[in-house]
Design an enzyme around this catalytic site. Structure first.
Site, mmCIF file in Angstrom:
data_model
loop_
_atom_site.group_PDB
_atom_site.id
_atom_site.type_symbol
_atom_site.label_atom_id
_atom_site.label_comp_id
_atom_site.label_asym_id
_atom_site.label_seq_id
_atom_site.Cartn_x
_atom_site.Cartn_y
_atom_site.Cartn_z
ATOM 1 N N GLY A 1 0.731 -1.265 -0.031
ATOM 2 C CA GLY A 1 -0.049 0.070 -0.134
ATOM 3 C C GLY A 1 0.793 1.281 -0.145
ATOM 4 O O GLY A 1 1.839 1.358 -0.758
ATOM 5 N N SER A 2 0.408 2.197 0.757
ATOM 6 C CA SER A 2 0.968 3.680 0.731
ATOM 7 C C SER A 2 2.541 3.661 1.248
ATOM 8 O O SER A 2 2.994 4.799 1.016
ATOM 9 C CB SER A 2 0.143 4.525 1.721
ATOM 10 N N VAL A 3 2.780 2.753 1.744
ATOM 11 C CA VAL A 3 4.138 2.664 2.267
ATOM 12 C C VAL A 3 5.079 2.709 0.760
ATOM 13 O O VAL A 3 6.124 3.509 0.829
ATOM 14 C CB VAL A 3 4.805 1.477 2.827
ATOM 15 N N PHE A 4 4.680 2.325 -0.279
ATOM 16 C CA PHE A 4 5.378 2.467 -1.658
ATOM 17 C C PHE A 4 5.507 4.044 -1.860
ATOM 18 O O PHE A 4 6.305 4.309 -2.881
ATOM 19 C CB PHE A 4 4.690 1.669 -2.656
ATOM 20 N N LYS A 5 4.691 4.807 -1.474
ATOM 21 C CA LYS A 5 4.750 6.338 -1.937
ATOM 22 C C LYS A 5 6.080 7.022 -1.721
ATOM 23 O O LYS A 5 6.440 7.884 -2.058
ATOM 24 C CB LYS A 5 3.578 7.033 -1.268
#
Length: 586
Positions: free
Chosen positions: A304-308
């Site tokens: 999820g948003s950790v990849f941002k």
């Protein structure tokens, strides 16, 4: 002259006699220690028929924590009693007086014994050094006080350390040139499997006495101590784990009822594993059931948003982080109104702090239009994809891996996905085909905290001989490939800190912790449903203290409902635990 028929019978008889001689020679002389395809040790088997023994040490190597504490085994001072005591008059009163064990209990245990035993097994009675000395001074035949090695009922970091078992077929497959018995313990998972060749036993330490057919002493009551007498084996594998910290981390994971997930804590200075907890836990009676043997922290997950964090790094280097540019965070990726997470117009920094999907979906699309491989390149620069565990050439093994079952992670699986704008936008927020291991996510945070320097993650620092000298070191090693610049790392550090400091940031829960935290949250749709509801992966990944980074920590809970999850509480409690430990060491 003998008739042909008689001659033929004599020839057949001689052939049979020669075959018998050969067979006896094979049994007695050629292959007594590895007879037949099963490699049966005939010497051992014959001895077993006329002896009784108590194994003191099985000879397999040990795992230690970074401070030298034993992890897989424990050594206990025990009272050993031999069954022939029931046939003689022995001074049970003195043994009872020294140990505090009632006389009737001692006699009862001996009366029911068929082989030597440590009193109280499976939870043996533990004696003091003074009690041991006094017991042995009695010199009672069949009564001994010794230090014995026992396997722990609860092994810290069990999925990381791994399991052992007996498998004759696998023994012969792995070690065709070694003469090992079929019941040799071998590693079947984790570090036990990776380091198996070094951990193989050179022999057992045991107490032995000879018996007749009725179990009575055959040559008097002399008990012999048998030991391989090798000052170098068994070896000790010194891990980088902190045993006390590991046990407390496991208690916290269970306290918050994390049944699927866990945590990874790295020491940033030497990029080593301090603690690693994986759930579900191993069920000893059926380890392959419920996937407990699988180390979830080494398996790729939807992040999820950790990849941002990756998208942000690429955007910084491609000058797409203009602070005056505003993104419409009132809309979803598909342009429809965002009802639940309507943040209005946000700039780049606030978009990261509040984890606006629209911002990072658009940025990912813009980046991919110029270079279809840019997201994968930056994921590699941040050590998020590819193997991150220690590997290299050692001894006579090339490309040895400490984490043999580590997944590599990925961003895209096909060119079609790389070039499809919708897929790219989904990938920009860590969905679609994006996968990474919790270990790799922790390493990404450590990489950023170190200013962009990528390093392999170690779980073992060295192998030591029995006498304490070093057999082999596993030095710190850099990860191959390009890395982000110190400037980009500095910008990411500020973004990650802003996640916590922003009053509306997704890490605002950590503002009042004793260590200043920087990090990124993640809530990933899994595509799985239960009771008609979507299941999610909940993450928080970060490092601390912010000004002088020492620890990188990832807490993850897999396959939970949207309103569930305890990663924030778990992360916060680990930070508090480390702060208290630091104060205690001052």
């Amino acid at each position: 002259m003998l008739p042909k028929r008689v001659m033929g019978l004599l020839v057949i008889f001689n052939i049979c006699f020669l075959l018998l001689i050969y067979r006896l020679s094979q049994i007695q002389l050629f292959d007594p220690k590895a007879f037949s395809k099963h490699h049966i040790n005939l010497l051992e088997e014959s001895v077993k028929q006329r002896t009784q023994e108590l194994v003191i040490d099985n000879g397999r190597g040990n795992f230690l924590d970074r401070n030298g504490a034993m992890l897989t085994y424990k050594k206990v001072n025990v009272l050993v009693l031999f069954p022939f005591l029931k046939k003689i008059d022995w001074d049970v009163n003195k043994v009872s007086t020294i140990t505090g064990i009632p006389e009737n209990k001692l006699k009862e245990s001996v009366d029911h014994a068929e082989k030597p035993f440590a009193y109280g097994e499976p939870e043996p009675f533990e004696m003091t050094a003074s009690q041991m000395e006094r017991i042995n001074a009695l010199k009672i035949p069949g009564v001994f006080a010794i230090e014995r090695k026992f396997e722990r009922s609860q092994i810290p970091a069990e999925q990381l350390i791994g399991l052992t078992g007996e498998n004759a077929k696998e023994v012969n497959k792995r070690y065709p040139n070694k003469k090992l018995s079929d019941n040799t313990l071998i590693g079947v998972s984790g570090l036990e499997e990776s380091f198996d060749e070094f951990l193989l036993p050179d022999g057992k330490s045991k107490l032995v006495y000879h018996v007749d057919g009725d179990g009575a002493p055959l040559f008097g009551m002399n008990v012999k101590y048998v030991d391989p007498a090798n000052p170098f084996y068994p070896v000790n594998v010194r891990t980088t784990l902190n045993k006390n910290l590991q046990q407390k981390a496991e208690e916290l994971v269970d306290k918050y009822h994390i049944k699927n997930g866990g945590l990874v804590l790295l020491n940033i200075e030497d990029n080593s594993v301090l603690t690693l907890v994986s759930r579900p836990a191993i069920i000893k009676t059926d380890p392959y059931n419920n996937y407990g043997i699988t180390n979830r922290m080494l398996k790729q997950q939807i992040i999820g948003s950790v990849f941002k964090t990756v998208v942000a790094a690429a955007a910084i280097d491609h000058q797409l982080d203009d602070p005056t540019r505003l993104f419409d965070c009132s809309k979803k990726l598909n342009g429809k109104p965002e009802v639940q997470f309507n943040y209005g117009m946000l700039n780049f920094t606030d978009s990261f702090a509040r984890s606006c999907n629209r911002t990072f979906g658009e940025l990912a699309k813009e980046l991919q239009q110029n270079d279809p491989h840019v997201l994968e390149d930056y994921a590699a620069k941040l050590s998020l994809i590819g193997s991150v565990g220690w590997q290299g050439n050692i001894y006579h093994t090339s490309n040895f891996k400490q984490f043999a079952d580590e997944d590599k992670g990925r961003v895209f699986m096909s060119d079609q996905a790389r070039k499809d704008a919708n897929y790219v936008m989904m990938s920009g927020i860590g969905q679609h085909e994006v996968r990474a291991t919790p270990l790799a996510v922790a390493n990404m945070m450590a990489t950023i905290a170190r200013g962009g320097k990528k390093e392999m993650v170690r779980a073992v620092s060295k192998i030591e001989y029995k006498n304490g000298t070093t057999m082999m070191d596993f030095p710190e090693k850099s990860l191959a490939g390009d890395s982000i610049s110190p400037y980009t790392a500095m910008r990411l550090q500020k973004l990650l800190r802003r996640v916590v400091l922003n009053p509306d940031g997704t890490g605002k829960w950590f503002q009042n912790l004793p260590f200043d935290v920087a990090g990124k949250s993640g809530t990933a749709e899994t595509g799985k449903y239960e009771k008609g509801k979507q299941l999610y992966n909940k993450w928080f990944a970060g490092y601390f203290p912010f000004q002088n980074p020492k620890y990188a920590l990832v807490a993850v809970q897999l396959d939970v409902f949207e309103n569930e999850g305890a990663v924030h509480s778990l992360f916060a409690d680990i930070v508090k635990l480390l702060y208290e430990q630091t104060r205690g060491n001052e």
